[in-house]
Design an enzyme around this catalytic site. Structure first.
Site, PDB file in Angstrom:
ATOM      1  N   GLU A 500      -7.144  38.763 -13.127  1.00  0.00           N
ATOM      2  CA  GLU A 500      -7.828  39.948 -12.623  1.00  0.00           C
ATOM      3  C   GLU A 500      -7.459  41.175 -13.453  1.00  0.00           C
ATOM      4  O   GLU A 500      -8.212  41.619 -14.292  1.00  0.00           O
ATOM      5  CB  GLU A 500      -7.490  40.153 -11.143  1.00  0.00           C
ATOM      6  CG  GLU A 500      -8.222  41.336 -10.530  1.00  0.00           C
ATOM      7  CD  GLU A 500      -8.293  41.256  -9.018  1.00  0.00           C
ATOM      8  OE1 GLU A 500      -7.772  40.317  -8.422  1.00  0.00           O
ATOM      9  OE2 GLU A 500      -8.895  42.181  -8.427  1.00  0.00           O
ATOM     10  N   GLU A 776       1.491  42.477  -3.152  1.00  0.00           N
ATOM     11  CA  GLU A 776       0.124  42.856  -2.767  1.00  0.00           C
ATOM     12  C   GLU A 776      -0.049  42.803  -1.246  1.00  0.00           C
ATOM     13  O   GLU A 776      -0.837  43.551  -0.675  1.00  0.00           O
ATOM     14  CB  GLU A 776      -0.863  41.889  -3.427  1.00  0.00           C
ATOM     15  CG  GLU A 776      -2.321  42.143  -3.098  1.00  0.00           C
ATOM     16  CD  GLU A 776      -3.265  41.274  -3.910  1.00  0.00           C
ATOM     17  OE1 GLU A 776      -2.831  40.209  -4.389  1.00  0.00           O
ATOM     18  OE2 GLU A 776      -4.432  41.660  -4.078  1.00  0.00           O
TER      19      GLU A 776
HETATM   20  C1  RAM Z   1      -8.315  42.858  -5.009  1.00  0.00           C
HETATM   21  C2  RAM Z   1      -7.209  43.572  -5.720  1.00  0.00           C
HETATM   22  C3  RAM Z   1      -7.242  45.067  -5.717  1.00  0.00           C
HETATM   23  C4  RAM Z   1      -8.017  45.650  -4.594  1.00  0.00           C
HETATM   24  C5  RAM Z   1      -9.334  44.943  -4.402  1.00  0.00           C
HETATM   25  C6  RAM Z   1     -10.183  45.511  -3.307  1.00  0.00           C
HETATM   26  O1  RAM Z   1      -9.097  42.206  -5.928  1.00  0.00           O
HETATM   27  O2  RAM Z   1      -6.057  43.144  -5.125  1.00  0.00           O
HETATM   28  O3  RAM Z   1      -5.936  45.550  -5.698  1.00  0.00           O
HETATM   29  O4  RAM Z   1      -8.252  47.004  -4.855  1.00  0.00           O
HETATM   30  O5  RAM Z   1      -9.090  43.610  -4.141  1.00  0.00           O
END
Ligand code: RAM
Length: 916
Positions: A500, A776
Site C-alpha cells: 500500500e 494501525e
Molecule cells: C487504509 C489505510 C489508511 C487509511 C485508509 C482509509 O487503507 O490503513 O491508513 O487512511 O485505509
C-alpha cells in the site's frame, strides 16, 4: 564633581552591557525558505529567517539589516549589490521576504544579517547561500527526455512486475578551466547521478514523488569541484519509484501509471574566461538495461547480480559500444519545479541484536526495532551464490516470519555474488518496513557483523525531545518517533511495509500537528499541500490519497479536510501565512463543492470512513460492526465541516478575502443549529448514541450551547471512565481531540490514565505486546492481517500535542503563530511527577523541565531570544513563587492570578522557577 561622576558611571555601564552583549548574542541558523537543499529555489522572493542565540536574558530584536550579494567576495566586502535592506526597525526574524533586486534564474545569492537588540548587536557568523531555479520552460525546451521504453530479458508486467534499472552515460569535453557548474536533473521515478565515478549528493530515493502528469521536481547540485578541464563522464541510474508502477496490473483502474523510467538533465558550465556551455540530455547519450540491478520495485524488493557490474561505466574511456543510443521519449506532462522539500537520506544505522537458525536452514535476523530502510549486507563466497533476504515486521509463534499482513508485497532482496572476496551491498531503489529478516543462501551461519540496518527517511531535523516520570509514556514517544520518521517518504505515507504505502490524507489530519513537535516537517507538508492542490478535480473534489497514486475520489469531509487542517498547522507552528494565501482559493473551492453537493438541510451528508478503526467487539475484527461503538457518519462530517468553516474564517483574513467570512460565519451557525436539533438528546445531555466521539466533536469544536457544556462533558467522562473503565473507545477521528479536550475541561488525570494504560485498548498495550512503533489497529496483535500494519501513525491522534502542550507546557500562542509567544501551562496535577522536554522552534530552543515533590515544584525553562512566554504556575499564593531565587513579585510586574494559577509573562532567557 558629583554630576560628572554620575555621567561617567552611565557611560561605563552602557559600555559594559554592549560589550558583553556583543559576545553573548549570535545568529545561529540562517535559513532561506526553510530549505534543506539551498540550490534551485522555486520562488523569486524567498523568505529569510534567522535564529538569535543569547546567553543573557531579555533579548529582543529592535531592527535588522540584511545584505544580499551576487558573490561571496562582494558580501565579504559589505557590498550588497542585490539588496541592502538598510536598518529596518522591526522585530521580525522569521519569514522576512527578500525585497532586493529582481532575482534571475540560476542566480546565486549570498546573504547575511546584522541584528540590533535591546542588549547590543550581532552579525551572523555564517553566510547563507541559495540559488534560484529555472522558472521558464524555454530554458528546458532544447533538453530532451531520454529513456528506453521497452522491456528487456527478465522484465515482465504482471502482479509482480519486474523491470531492470536503466544505466545512462555521456562523456563530455570541457575545453577550458571551469569556474562554476550546476546540474539540474529530473530523473523519473528515481535517479542516482555520478560524475567521473563519484555519486553527486548524499540523497537516496530522489527526487520526492509527485503526480508526474501534474508536476515534476528537479534537483540541483553545484558540481564545480567535480568537473575538470578535458574529458569528464556523466552517469545516471534510473529506478522505478512511483513512476513505473505497473505492478499490481490487476487493478489498472485504481493505480496510476506513468510509463518507463526517463530523465532530462542540463549541466550549466561557466569557464574562468567568462564563456559558458550547456550540456543537455539528447540522443548522443548511451543507455543499457543490462546492468546489475535486475529488478527494483518498492513493494517486492531489489535484485542485484554483481556478476553483471560494469566496472568504470560512469567514468571516462569506458567501452560502451554495446550500449544503445538513448531514445527520445515523451515528457511526463507535469510542470517542472525546483524541489523545495528534502530528499530522503540514510539518517542512521541499526545493528541487529540476534541471529537465529531455523529448522529450514535459514536464519532470522532481529533488528530489535521496527525500522524503515534496508539492510546492508557483507558476504564472501563464490560467483553465482545467491543471498536472499525477506523482510517482515514480526514473527509467528513458531519463529518464522509473519508475512500475512504484507498482503502480496514480496519484500525480498536478492544479491548474487561476483565471488571477489568480501562483497558489500545495499539496495538503491527500494525500502522495507521491517524488524525481522529471513536470510538464506549463506554457506555457513553468518554473523551479526554481516548486517547493518540503514534507517531511511526525509532529511529533516528531529526538533523535539521528551522524557517524563512515566516509562510507558516515554516508550510510546520513542515508538512514535520511529513510526513518524519511517513514514516520511517525500510525502507522508500510511505504512512502509505492505502493498500500500499511500499518502492517505486522513491519517494526518491532526497527526501532522503532533509530528511538528518532533520533526521540522514544514517543507514536507508545504509540498504535500501542493500535491493535494494538484490532485483537485475541475469541480473542486479532493481525493483521500494525494498524490493520487491510488485513485480515491469518493468525496467525504474527514479525509480531504486534512488539506485545511495541515495548512492550519503550518500557520500555527511555523508562522507560515504564505502557504495559507497560496492554497486558499483551492481550499475554498473544495468547501464550496462540498456545500453545493452534499449539504442537505444544513447537515453534511457525505462521510466514508466513520470513526475509522475503533476498538472492535471481537479481537480478531478489523472494523467494528456493533452500532453502539460506531458514531453516525453524518454527525462526524457535519461537525468536521463546521470546524473547517471556522478555520476558513481565519484563513479568509490571512488571504485578505474578507468577503468570504460572512458566508462561512452564517453557514457555521446554520450547521450548528441543525446539528444540535438533530443529534442532541435533551433528556440525557449527550449526542446521538452517546459514543465518546459523538460528544467529543461538538464539545471540542464549540458547538455545544454554553450552559450545557459541563453536562455534555460529564456524559463523555462517564463513557470513558465508567463504561469503558478508563480506556479509549475512539478511532482515528475521536482520538484527534480526546486528550486535549479531557485536559482542557479539567480532567487531565483521566487523559493521563489513557496515556499510561497498559491494558487493552491503549498505546501502552501496544508497547506491552512488543511494539516498537505504533499499530494501525488497537488490536494489532490479534486482528485479521488483511489490514493490520504494525507501523501506522494515525492512532496517535492528539497524543503528541498533549505531551508537548499539556504535559511539558510548550504551546504556541494562537494569537502569535510560530511560537513568537509561548504559552507554558503544564497540567502539573495530571499524574506525572516530572517532565523534561525541548522543542526547537523557528526562533530557537524552548525547554521545559519540571519536577514536583513534597517540597514543591522546580521548573527550569528556556525561552528563545526575540520571543516571550506566558508562564502558568499552579498556585494562587504569589509569595510562594521565586524566579532565579528572587521573589516573583520583585521580579516581574506582569503577574495575574485566576482561581488556580498565577500567570507571569517572561521575556527570553533561562529561568529557574520555584513554588514552595
Ligand atoms: C487504509 C489505510 C489508511 C487509511 C485508509 C482509509 O487503507 O490503513 O491508513 O487512511 O485505509
Amino acid at each position: 564633581m558629583k554630576k560628572f561622576f554620575l555621567h561617567l558611571t552611565l557611560i561605563i555601564s552602557l559600555f559594559t552591557i554592549s560589550a558583553k552583549a556583543q559576545t553573548k548574542i549570535s545568529i545561529s541558523d540562517l535559513k532561506c525558505e526553510m530549505l534543506t537543499n539551498p540550490e534551485g529555489i522555486d520562488v523569486l522572493q524567498p523568505r529569510l529567517s534567522w535564529k538569535i542565540k543569547a546567553t543573557i536574558n531579555d533579548v529582543k530584536q529592535t531592527s535588522y539589516q540584511i545584505i544580499a550579494s551576487s558573490s561571496l567576495e562582494k558580501l565579504n566586502e559589505g557590498n550588497g549589490d542585490l539588496w541592502d535592506s538598510g536598518k529596518v526597525e522591526s522585530d521580525a526574524s522569521v519569514n522576512v521576504i527578500y525585497n532586493g533586486k529582481k532575482l534571475k534564474d540560476r542566480q546565486d545569492v549570498y546573504w547575511n544579517v546584522t541584528v540590533f537588540t535591546n542588549k547590543g548587536e550581532a552579525q551572523s557568523k555564517e553566510t547563507a547561500h541559495f540559488s534560484i531555479g529555472i522558472s521558464t520552460y524555454a530554458d528546458w525546451k532544447s533538453t530532451r527526455w531520454i529513456g528506453y521504453e521497452k522491456m528487456s530479458k527478465g522484465d515482465s508486467i504482471s502482479q509482480y512486475s519486474r523491470l531492470s534499472a536503466r544505466y545512462l552515460r555521456k562523456e563530455i569535453d570541457l575545453k577550458k578551466k571551469v569556474k562554476s557548474a550546476k546540474v539540474y536533473i529530473m530523473g523519473m521515478g528515481l535517479y542516482e547521478l555520478y560524475i567521473n565515478g563519484n555519486k553527486i549528493g548524499d540523497q537516496v530515493l530522489a527526487p520526492v514523488p509527485t503526480d508526474y502528469t501534474k508536476n515534476i521536481k528537479y534537483n540541483v547540485f553545484d558540481v564545480t569541484s567535480q568537473l575538470k578541464e578535458g574529458k569528464n563522464a556523466l552517469g545516471t541510474i534510473l529506478g522505478n519509484g512511483r513512476f513505473f508502477t505497473m505492478r499490481q496490473d490487476y487493478k489498472p483502474y485504481k493505480i496510476k501509471t506513468f510509463g518507463y523510467p526517463k530523465m532530462a538533465l542540463q549541466l550549466f558550465v561557466e569557464y574562468t574566461d567568462g564563456s559558458k556551455d550547456v550540456i543537455r540530455t539528447d540522443d548522443t547519450w548511451k543507455i543499457t538495461t543490462d546492468g546489475p540491478i535486475l529488478s527494483n520495485n518498492e513493494y517486492d524488493g531489489e535484485e542485484y547480480d554483481a556478476r553483471k557490474e560494469m566496472k568504470g561505466w560512469n567514468t571516462i574511456n569506458f567501452d560502451d559500444k554495446k550500449w544503445l543510443s538513448a531514445e527520445y521519449v515523451q515528457e511526463p506532462g507535469g510542470f517542472y519545479e525546483g524541489q523545495m522539500s528534502a530528499n530522503m537520506k540514510i539518517k542512521g544505522e541499526v545493528k541487529p541484536i540476534s541471529l537465529t537458525q531455523t529448522p529450514k536452514g535459514t536464519c532470522i535476523l532481529d533488528m530489535g526495532q521496527n525500522m524503515v530502510g534496508w539492510l546492508q549486507l557483507k558476504v564472501k563466497g563464490n560467483a553465482g551464490d545467491k543471498i536472499t533476504m525477506k523482510f517482515a515486521e514480526s514473527l509467528q509463534p513458531d519463529g518464522s516470519l509473519y508475512i500475512a499482513n504484507l498482503r502480496d508485497a514480496k519484500t525480498t532482496d536478492i544479491y548474487t555474488l561476483k565471488g571477489e572476496g568480501e562483497e558489500v551491498w545495499e539496495p538503491r531503489f527500494i525500502f522495507h518496513g521491517f524488524r525481522f529478516v529471513e536470510i538464506s543462501g549463506f554457506k555457513s551461519k553468518p554473523a551479526l557483523e554481516n548486517f547493518v540496518g540503514k534507517v531511511v527517511y526525509d532529511d529533516i531535523q528531529t526538533t523535539g525531545t521528551f522524557d517524563s516520570s512515566n516509562p510507558i509514556m516515554n516508550q510510546i514517544f520513542k515508538n512514535a518517533w520511529w513510526g513518524i520518521s519511517g513514514n516520511y517518504k517525500g510525502m507522508p505515507i500510511d505504512c512502509p511495509q505492505r502493498n500500500e504505502r499511500q499518502p492517505w490524507l486522513g491519517d494526518r489530519t491532526t497527526g501532522a500537528y503532533g509530528e511538528s513537535f518532533l520533526f521540522d516537517n514544514q517543507t514536507l507538508y508545504a509540498k504535500w499541500l501542493d500535491d493535494i492542490k494538484n490532485s483537485q478535480t475541475i469541480d473542486g473534489g479532493i481525493p483521500d490519497v494525494a498524490p493520487a497514486f491510488w485513485r480515491y475520489y469518493g468525496d467525504n469531509v474527514t479525509w480531504p479536510g486534512t488539506y485545511i487542517t495541515v495548512a492550519d498547522m503550518l500557520y500555527q507552528q511555523f508562522g507560515d501565512a504564505k502557504v495559507v494565501e497560496k492554497q486558499y482559493p483551492y481550499m475554498k473551492k473544495w468547501m464550496d463543492y462540498m456545500e453545493e453537493n452534499y449539504l442537505v438541510d444544513d447537515i453534511m451528508t457525505k462521510d466514508k470512513y466513520g470513526d475509522w478503526c475503533v476498538p472492535p467487539e471481537l479481537l480478531e475484527l478489523i472494523r467494528s460492526k456493533d452500532p453502539s461503538r460506531l458514531t453516525d457518519g453524518e454527525l462526524i462530517s457535519s461537525a468536521f465541516y463546521y470546524q473547517l468553516l471556522n478555520i476558513m474564517k481565519k484563513f479568509a483574513i490571512i488571504a485578505n478575502t474578507q468577503n468570504d467570512i460572512k458566508h462561512y460565519d452564517e453557514l457555521a451557525s446554520r450547521i450548528k443549529k441543525a446539528f444540535n436539533a438533530k443529534y442532541f438528546n435533551k433528556d440525557k445531555n449527550n449526542y446521538a448514541n452517546n459514543t465518546v466521539t459523538a460528544n467529543l466533536l461538538p464539545l471540542t469544536f464549540g458547538m455545544v450551547p454554553e450552559e450545557l457544556k459541563q453536562k455534555v462533558f460529564e456524559s463523555l467522562v462517564h463513557e470513558v471512565e465508567v463504561t469503558k473503565n478508563g480506556h479509549v473507545s475512539t478511532g482515528v477521528i475521536g482520538t484527534q481531540f480526546l486528550m486535549r479536550t479531557l485536559t482542557n475541561f479539567g480532567r487531565g488525570d483521566l487523559a493521563f490514565k489513557l496515556a499510561s494504560n497498559k491494558t487493552y485498548p491503549s498505546w501502552g498495550y501496544m508497547v506491552e505486546n512488543g511494539a516498537t512503533t505504533i499499530w494501525e489497529l488497537w488490536n494489532g496483535n490479534t486482528a485479521d492481517p488483511a489490514m493490520n500494519s504494525q507501523n501506522h501513525v494515525m492512532l496517535l491522534g492528539d497524543l503528541l500535542i498533549w505531551y508537548y502542550e499539556n504535559m511539558a507546557g510548550i504551546k504556541s500562542n494562537p494569537e502569535t503563530p510560530g511560537f513568537k509567544q509561548i504559552v507554558m501551562k503544564p497540567d502539573f496535577n495530571a499524574g506525572l511527577t516530572y517532565v523534561n522536554a525541548s522543542y526547537e522552534s523557528i526562533y530557537g530552543t524552548i525547554k521545559s523541565d519540571w519536577k514536583k515533590d513534597k517540597k514543591g515544584l522546580v521548573w527550569n525553562i528556556t525561552i528563545p531570544a526575540n520571543t516571550s512566554a506566558i508562564v502558568y504556575l499552579p498556585t494562587t499564593n504569589v509569595s510562594s513563587i521565586t524566579v532565579n531565587k528572587q521573589k516573583l513579585t520583585q521580579f516581574s510586574a506582569s503577574i495575574k492570578t485566576d482561581s488556580n494559577n498565577t500567570a507571569v509573562t517572561l521575556p527570553s532567557g533561562s529561568y529557574v522557577l520555584n513554588v514552595k
